[in-house]
Each structure stands twice: as C-alpha cells, then as structure tokens.
Design a protein around this motif. Structure first.
Motif, PDB file in Angstrom:
ATOM      1  N   MET A 216      56.583  93.740  90.871  1.00  0.00           N
ATOM      2  CA  MET A 216      56.579  94.748  89.818  1.00  0.00           C
ATOM      3  C   MET A 216      57.975  94.772  89.195  1.00  0.00           C
ATOM      4  N   VAL A 217      58.074  94.476  87.905  1.00  0.00           N
ATOM      5  CA  VAL A 217      59.365  94.358  87.232  1.00  0.00           C
ATOM      6  C   VAL A 217      59.655  95.623  86.435  1.00  0.00           C
ATOM      7  N   ALA A 223      65.764 102.465  87.759  1.00  0.00           N
ATOM      8  CA  ALA A 223      64.295 102.500  87.748  1.00  0.00           C
ATOM      9  C   ALA A 223      63.739 101.855  89.010  1.00  0.00           C
ATOM     10  N   VAL A 224      64.370 100.774  89.460  1.00  0.00           N
ATOM     11  CA  VAL A 224      63.945 100.113  90.698  1.00  0.00           C
ATOM     12  C   VAL A 224      64.072 101.077  91.874  1.00  0.00           C
ATOM     13  N   LYS A 225      65.209 101.745  91.994  1.00  0.00           N
ATOM     14  CA  LYS A 225      65.403 102.689  93.101  1.00  0.00           C
ATOM     15  C   LYS A 225      64.390 103.825  93.033  1.00  0.00           C
ATOM     16  N   GLU A 226      64.126 104.307  91.842  1.00  0.00           N
ATOM     17  CA  GLU A 226      63.151 105.391  91.684  1.00  0.00           C
ATOM     18  C   GLU A 226      61.757 104.921  92.089  1.00  0.00           C
ATOM     19  N   GLY A 227      61.407 103.697  91.662  1.00  0.00           N
ATOM     20  CA  GLY A 227      60.104 103.151  92.028  1.00  0.00           C
ATOM     21  C   GLY A 227      59.956 102.970  93.526  1.00  0.00           C
ATOM     22  N   VAL A 228      60.989 102.458  94.174  1.00  0.00           N
ATOM     23  CA  VAL A 228      60.962 102.276  95.628  1.00  0.00           C
ATOM     24  C   VAL A 228      60.845 103.628  96.317  1.00  0.00           C
ATOM     25  N   GLY A 233      57.029  99.854  96.374  1.00  0.00           N
ATOM     26  CA  GLY A 233      57.226  98.637  97.131  1.00  0.00           C
ATOM     27  C   GLY A 233      58.638  98.573  97.677  1.00  0.00           C
ATOM     28  N   ILE A 234      59.115  97.360  97.926  1.00  0.00           N
ATOM     29  CA  ILE A 234      60.466  97.178  98.440  1.00  0.00           C
ATOM     30  C   ILE A 234      61.296  96.427  97.403  1.00  0.00           C
ATOM     31  N   ALA A 235      62.623  96.519  97.532  1.00  0.00           N
ATOM     32  CA  ALA A 235      63.501  95.859  96.561  1.00  0.00           C
ATOM     33  C   ALA A 235      64.742  95.337  97.263  1.00  0.00           C
ATOM     34  N   VAL A 236      65.409  94.415  96.595  1.00  0.00           N
ATOM     35  CA  VAL A 236      66.708  93.911  97.046  1.00  0.00           C
ATOM     36  C   VAL A 236      67.737  94.311  96.003  1.00  0.00           C
ATOM     37  N   VAL A 237      68.788  95.005  96.446  1.00  0.00           N
ATOM     38  CA  VAL A 237      69.817  95.492  95.527  1.00  0.00           C
ATOM     39  C   VAL A 237      71.195  95.343  96.173  1.00  0.00           C
TER      40      VAL A 237
END
Length: 300
Positions: A216-217, A223-228, A233-237
């Motif tokens: 999911m982009v 926005a990535v942190k909020e989505g996680v 899902g999971i993310a790499v930051v």
C-alpha cells in the motif's frame, strides 16, 4: 568628477584645515593644495576660503561637502558589508532538501546554524530528489540534503549521515510483542510504503523483498506512520522518524537491516561561499558529537 580630488576635498572639509587634511590622507600639503585647485578648476567654483585657523567651505563648498559625506559614507558602508560577508555576519544560503531531511534532520541543523550565524538568511525548498537534482544543476540552489543518492550531470554528492532502518507496526500488533521476527514473517504482512520516485522501488520492498499481500503506497512518511498506527500493515522507516513516537512500535527483527544514507549534494566545480563552507562544517560535526544523536552512525 575626479573621485581622488573629491576624497582630498572631503578630508580638508571635515578637518577644516589643509594641513590636517594632508595629515589625515598621509600626503604632502602641496599635493593637497594642488588637487583642490584642480577640483575647483574642474567644477568652475571656489570651494574654500581662508580663515584665521584654517579654511572654511564656501556656499558651493558646503553643498559639495554634504554630497561628499554621503558618497564616502556609502563607501564605508560597502566596505563594512564586504567585511560582514567575510566574517559571516551577513549572507544567504539556498538549500534544497528531501521531505524526510526537511522534517527530521534540517530543523536541528538550522537551530544551531542560526545561533552561530544569525545574520545568514537561509531559504529552504522541500522537493523530491528528482526536482532537487534539476534545481541544483540549474544553479538555483547552493546545495541539497537528500534521502538517497542524487545522480545528474555535473552533480557531486557524499554521505553526511547514515541512519538505522526499523520495521514498525501498530502498538497492538502481534509482532510488537515478539522478541525476534524473521524476514519471511514480515513478508506475510501488508507492506505500507512511502511513494518512491519514478521507476524506483519503495524502500520497504528494497529491504524486505516482495510482500505476499501486496504493498500500500502512501504520499509521505507521516501518512505511512499514520497508516501503520491504524493497522494497515507494516513499514520500514529511518529510526529518526519514530523516535518518541507513541502511535507505533518497533519490531525486533532477527536479521540486520541496512542503513539509510543521506547525501550532501552540490554542483561540482562551483566555488563554495563562506556560508556554505560553514554549513558543511556543521554537517561534519554531526559525526563528532556536535549535534544530538540522530540514532545512526554519522559521518561526512
């Protein structure tokens, strides 16, 4: 009007004496008298009349005296401005930064740079790496600080910071409580990624590989942190982006993750201004304990 003659006139007018004017200029009195005579001849007016203790400006001399004060005042102002630039009391920097650098790295740098050089005006543009490369090549920016290497004709870059990468999940996620999670388990999750540049693979896929449930982009790191945090899902930051963040948890991954590199980029061959040299020096101090730790190994 001969400015050398005007300088002689200005000195004599300020001192009220040909002798003292000559001493101020460190030239002979006859030389001063000669140049005053030449100036009067050039202008067609008499500038001084003799009095008991020296000379006094005539009506025409008073008019010229006022203008000479303004002229030589500007000369001194110009000299002072150049000295200010040399000593970094004045100047300007035009910096381009990628979004992550702009949000998590640059503020700390600007605070310290501003304390040291309050007279330097700093203008910042936040753009993606491709746009920054174009603006650097065009000479619109003095230098850029980017997340990821910038490639372009005439551009030169070097790493100024390496930051640890981490996997994040929602705080209530089952992986948040595990003491060691493998890559295969991570690939079982929905991967949440920040939008990458054209033709580039998202960071989460470069680190974890292809997820079995897709990617999911989203448009930004926030926005990535909020989505996680909401359970997408999971993310790499980069670790710096979640330090002190209470909405997500960092997964303890068994395998060692690569580091994220941040680059200092400029137009090759372009002469550094003193302000840019000072900022580059500040970047070097990241690796020498001159700034609070960002969490990774730092260097320039």
């Amino acid at each position: 009007m001969n400015l050398n003659y005007l300088a002689v006139f200005h000195a004599v007018a300020e001192e009220g004496s040909v002798t003292r004017g000559a001493e101020r200029l460190m030239v002979s009195q006859p030389a001063v008298s000669k140049q005053l005579g030449l100036l009067e001849k050039e202008l067609g007016v008499k500038l001084f009349e003799r009095v008991a203790k020296g000379v006094r400006a005539t009506r025409e001399g008073e008019v010229l005296k006022e203008y000479s004060r303004r002229i030589f005042g500007l000369v001194e102002e110009g000299r002072g401005a150049l000295e200010d630039l040399q000593s970094l009391r004045r100047g300007r920097l035009r910096i381009g930064v990628s979004p992550t650098v702009g949000a998590y790295v640059l503020p700390k740098l600007l605070v310290r740079f501003g304390r040291k050089f309050p007279g330097i005006e700093v203008r910042v543009e936040v753009e993606n790496t491709e746009v920054l490369a174009e603006r650097l090549a065009a000479g619109v920016l003095d230098f850029g600080l980017t997340e990821g290497e910038v490639k372009g004709e005439g551009l030169a870059g070097r790493v100024f910071l390496e930051e640890e990468l981490v996997v994040i999940v929602a705080r209530g996620h089952v992986l948040a409580r595990r003491k060691g999670v493998g890559m295969e388990e991570l690939r079982e999750q929905v991967l949440v990624a920040r939008e990458a540049g054209e033709g580039k693979e998202p960071l989460v896929q470069r680190v974890l590989g292809v997820g079995k449930r897709g990617v999911m982009v989203l448009g930004s790191t926030e926005a990535v942190k909020e989505g996680v945090a909401e359970g997408l899902g999971i993310a790499v930051v980069p670790a710096m982006t979640v330090r002190g963040e209470g909405r997500v948890a960092v997964v303890k991954v068994r395998e060692k993750l690569p580091r994220r590199r941040f680059y200092y980029v400029r137009l090759a061959g372009r002469r550094l201004s003193k302000a840019e040299t000072a900022f580059a020096c500040l970047l070097k101090h990241i690796g020498r304990g001159g700034l609070p730790a960002f969490g990774g190994r730092k260097r320039l």
